[in-house]
Structure formats: C-alpha cells, structure tokens
Scaffold this motif. Structure first.
Motif, PDB file in Angstrom:
ATOM      1  N   LEU A 178      -5.675   8.750   8.659  1.00 30.05           N
ATOM      2  CA  LEU A 178      -5.191   9.130   7.328  1.00 30.05           C
ATOM      3  C   LEU A 178      -4.268   8.057   6.762  1.00 30.05           C
ATOM      4  CD1 LEU A 178      -4.868  11.128   4.996  1.00 30.05           C
ATOM      5  CD2 LEU A 178      -3.085  12.284   6.326  1.00 30.05           C
ATOM      6  N   ALA A 179      -3.382   7.533   7.593  1.00 28.32           N
ATOM      7  CA  ALA A 179      -2.441   6.502   7.140  1.00 28.32           C
ATOM      8  C   ALA A 179      -3.170   5.238   6.703  1.00 28.32           C
ATOM      9  CB  ALA A 179      -1.444   6.180   8.252  1.00 28.32           C
ATOM     10  N   LEU A 180      -4.188   4.835   7.462  1.00 30.50           N
ATOM     11  CA  LEU A 180      -4.960   3.638   7.102  1.00 30.50           C
ATOM     12  C   LEU A 180      -5.704   3.841   5.783  1.00 30.50           C
ATOM     13  CD1 LEU A 180      -6.450   2.463  10.519  1.00 30.50           C
ATOM     14  CD2 LEU A 180      -4.839   1.213   9.070  1.00 30.50           C
ATOM     15  N   LEU A 181      -6.309   5.005   5.628  1.00 38.32           N
ATOM     16  CA  LEU A 181      -7.025   5.305   4.392  1.00 38.32           C
ATOM     17  C   LEU A 181      -6.084   5.221   3.197  1.00 38.32           C
ATOM     18  CD1 LEU A 181      -9.526   6.327   2.850  1.00 38.32           C
ATOM     19  CD2 LEU A 181      -8.812   8.658   3.400  1.00 38.32           C
ATOM     20  N   LEU A 182      -4.926   5.872   3.305  1.00 42.95           N
ATOM     21  CA  LEU A 182      -3.952   5.865   2.213  1.00 42.95           C
ATOM     22  C   LEU A 182      -3.381   4.472   1.986  1.00 42.95           C
ATOM     23  CD1 LEU A 182      -2.052   9.186   3.010  1.00 42.95           C
ATOM     24  CD2 LEU A 182      -3.490   8.736   1.013  1.00 42.95           C
ATOM     25  N   ALA A 183      -3.119   3.748   3.071  1.00 43.43           N
ATOM     26  CA  ALA A 183      -2.535   2.409   2.950  1.00 43.43           C
ATOM     27  C   ALA A 183      -3.440   1.486   2.143  1.00 43.43           C
ATOM     28  CB  ALA A 183      -2.283   1.820   4.340  1.00 43.43           C
ATOM     29  N   PHE A 184      -4.728   1.476   2.474  1.00 41.53           N
ATOM     30  CA  PHE A 184      -5.649   0.594   1.752  1.00 41.53           C
ATOM     31  C   PHE A 184      -5.919   1.089   0.342  1.00 41.53           C
ATOM     32  CE2 PHE A 184      -6.473  -1.181   5.919  1.00 41.53           C
ATOM     33  CZ  PHE A 184      -6.697  -2.515   5.626  1.00 41.53           C
ATOM     34  N   LEU A 185      -6.107   2.387   0.180  1.00 36.55           N
ATOM     35  CA  LEU A 185      -6.393   2.935  -1.143  1.00 36.55           C
ATOM     36  C   LEU A 185      -5.218   2.705  -2.094  1.00 36.55           C
ATOM     37  CD1 LEU A 185      -8.354   4.550  -2.907  1.00 36.55           C
ATOM     38  CD2 LEU A 185      -7.268   6.641  -2.073  1.00 36.55           C
ATOM     39  N   VAL A 186      -4.027   3.121  -1.665  1.00 40.74           N
ATOM     40  CA  VAL A 186      -2.839   2.977  -2.518  1.00 40.74           C
ATOM     41  C   VAL A 186      -2.462   1.510  -2.686  1.00 40.74           C
ATOM     42  CG1 VAL A 186      -0.386   3.552  -2.753  1.00 40.74           C
ATOM     43  CG2 VAL A 186      -1.997   5.272  -1.912  1.00 40.74           C
ATOM     44  N   ALA A 200       1.920  15.100   7.419  1.00 42.68           N
ATOM     45  CA  ALA A 200       3.254  14.519   7.212  1.00 42.68           C
ATOM     46  C   ALA A 200       3.324  13.085   7.740  1.00 42.68           C
ATOM     47  CB  ALA A 200       4.315  15.383   7.878  1.00 42.68           C
ATOM     48  N   ILE A 201       2.850  12.881   8.962  1.00 41.11           N
ATOM     49  CA  ILE A 201       2.924  11.538   9.549  1.00 41.11           C
ATOM     50  C   ILE A 201       1.971  10.584   8.838  1.00 41.11           C
ATOM     51  CG2 ILE A 201       2.536  10.200  11.657  1.00 41.11           C
ATOM     52  CD1 ILE A 201       3.445  12.676  13.232  1.00 41.11           C
ATOM     53  N   GLY A 202       0.768  11.052   8.507  1.00 40.94           N
ATOM     54  CA  GLY A 202      -0.192  10.212   7.798  1.00 40.94           C
ATOM     55  C   GLY A 202       0.308   9.797   6.426  1.00 40.94           C
ATOM     56  N   LEU A 203       0.880  10.741   5.681  1.00 41.69           N
ATOM     57  CA  LEU A 203       1.419  10.430   4.353  1.00 41.69           C
ATOM     58  C   LEU A 203       2.595   9.471   4.445  1.00 41.69           C
ATOM     59  CD1 LEU A 203       1.270  13.973   2.708  1.00 41.69           C
ATOM     60  CD2 LEU A 203       0.064  11.933   1.900  1.00 41.69           C
ATOM     61  N   ASN A 204       3.456   9.681   5.428  1.00 49.18           N
ATOM     62  CA  ASN A 204       4.634   8.834   5.578  1.00 49.18           C
ATOM     63  C   ASN A 204       4.256   7.394   5.908  1.00 49.18           C
ATOM     64  OD1 ASN A 204       6.950   7.636   7.446  1.00 49.18           O
ATOM     65  ND2 ASN A 204       7.891   9.179   6.124  1.00 49.18           N
ATOM     66  N   TYR A 205       3.435   7.229   6.931  1.00 47.10           N
ATOM     67  CA  TYR A 205       3.084   5.868   7.342  1.00 47.10           C
ATOM     68  C   TYR A 205       2.031   5.245   6.436  1.00 47.10           C
ATOM     69  CZ  TYR A 205       6.235   6.215  11.181  1.00 47.10           C
ATOM     70  OH  TYR A 205       7.396   6.326  11.904  1.00 47.10           O
ATOM     71  N   GLY A 206       1.300   6.081   5.707  1.00 46.85           N
ATOM     72  CA  GLY A 206       0.412   5.555   4.674  1.00 46.85           C
ATOM     73  C   GLY A 206       1.209   4.889   3.568  1.00 46.85           C
ATOM     74  N   ALA A 207       2.373   5.477   3.237  1.00 43.69           N
ATOM     75  CA  ALA A 207       3.240   4.898   2.209  1.00 43.69           C
ATOM     76  C   ALA A 207       3.777   3.541   2.660  1.00 43.69           C
ATOM     77  CB  ALA A 207       4.396   5.853   1.904  1.00 43.69           C
ATOM     78  N   TYR A 208       4.251   3.477   3.902  1.00 46.54           N
ATOM     79  CA  TYR A 208       4.716   2.189   4.431  1.00 46.54           C
ATOM     80  C   TYR A 208       3.565   1.171   4.483  1.00 46.54           C
ATOM     81  CZ  TYR A 208       9.297   3.943   5.923  1.00 46.54           C
ATOM     82  OH  TYR A 208      10.579   4.439   5.951  1.00 46.54           O
TER      83      TYR A 208
END
Length: 214
Positions: free
Chosen positions: A27-35, A89-97
C-alpha cells in the motif's frame, strides 16, 4: 523460561507481523508512486489536496493514526478490523513519506533530458516510464530501504489496537512471567532478524538497478 522458550512463544505472532509488513509495504509503495508522480504535475488543485494528505500523515504519529482509525472511525459508522486498521494506518503514513522520496527523485532527473524528450515528441507517459523513472528509482532506493526498516519497526505498535503480533505476545508473556529483560531481548533479536532480509534485498536491488543510472 529460557530465551529460546521465550522466542518460541513470541513466534506465534510472527505470521501476523509479516502479513502486516507485506500488505502495508504494498500500500505504501502504491501511494508513494501515485502521489509522488502526481505531485510533479501542474494540476494545482490536485497538488494542494495531495499536499494536505502528505503533511497530515507525516506530521502526526502513526500511533495516533491507528487510534483514530480503530477507535474514532466507528463513531462515523466506519468499522474496520484490527488488521485492516494496521495496514491502512501504516501504509498511509509511510506512503506519505515515500511520496516525497519519489517526488524529489523525479525532480533530480536533468531537465535537459526532458527537453530532449519534448524535442523528439515523446509523450508524458512514455517519458516517465522510459526516461524518468529508470533513473529516479536508483535515487529512491537508499531512502526506500530506510523507510522499509522504519515500517517494519512501526508494526510493533499494532498490538495497541488488539492485533496479535510479536509485541502483543511479548506483552502477554511479560504479564504472566515478569521476565522483562529476557522477553524484550528476544523480541529485539526477532525484529532484527526480520529486518535483515529486507535490508539485504534492498541493497541487492539498488546494485542491480544502478545500471540504469544516467
């Protein structure tokens, strides 16, 4: 109890910890690249919305975010399981970073290469896939490796929302036996051993991808 017996008991929670790590990482990787990619565009409104997401999740504690999702969301008729809460929670947090890592890595690609792509009439999607990302990913890898280790360690907080992970079993055993030093030494060793394959894999991947460096 010996440290071996303690470690064996704690391993009951290893499966839950690893499942949380894998799902939260994806989830974090998906959000990191998308955002991260979207924040390099000129869409001002979208940029502003995504910037709010990044600042909120980077500027607040993962523990508070866990509590909000698990204990506060039900007041708004949103009831999530402890596992889904932990991953979210963890995916959203580390996705933001991670999105900031992606954004800065993309910005590091020389503008001359983007101008050359424009001159060759290469569209934005192809430019990103074939020119920008291969170089940017190499720049991202050390930071992503650090974030992965931090993410793994952050899973130790999920016992606070009743998820039966490694830390949960350590707390249970400590309440029964009060062998605090032995229990948390075993827990430290297990977490260290869990992080090693991820750290090693990241270094190997970084070395392999270095052939894409411009």
């Amino acid at each position: 109890m010996s440290i071996v017996e303690v470690g064996t008991f704690l391993l009951k929670g290893l499966g839950t910890t690893l499942a949380t790590v894998v799902a939260a990482t994806l989830l974090a990787l998906l959000l990191a690249f998308l955002v991260g990619i979207l924040r390099t565009t000129r869409w001002k409104i979208l940029n502003a919305i995504l910037a709010i997401y990044v600042e909120v999740f980077r500027g607040s504690s993962v523990l508070v975010q866990l509590f909000w999702i698990y204990f506060v969301f039900p007041f708004f008729n949103i009831q999530l399981s402890a596992y889904v809460t932990a991953v979210l929670a963890i995916g959203l947090n580390y996705g933001a970073y991670g999105s900031e890592v992606v954004r800065s890595a993309i910005r590091s690609v020389p503008k001359t290469q983007l101008e050359a792509c424009a001159a060759l009439n290469i569209n934005g999607f192809l430019r990103m896939r074939r020119v920008v990302l291969p170089q940017a990913i190499v720049v991202m890898m050390p930071s992503f490796g650090n974030l992965q280790i931090e993410l793994i360690k952050a899973t130790s907080l999920v016992s606070m929302v009743t998820l039966s992970d490694l830390t949960y079993y350590a707390t249970v055993l400590n309440n029964r036996t009060m062998q605090t030093t032995t229990i948390y030494l075993a827990l430290l060793i297990i977490y260290y051993l869990v992080t090693r394959p991820f750290a090693f894999g990241t270094k190997k991947l970084e070395k392999k991808l270095s052939i894409w460096r411009a």
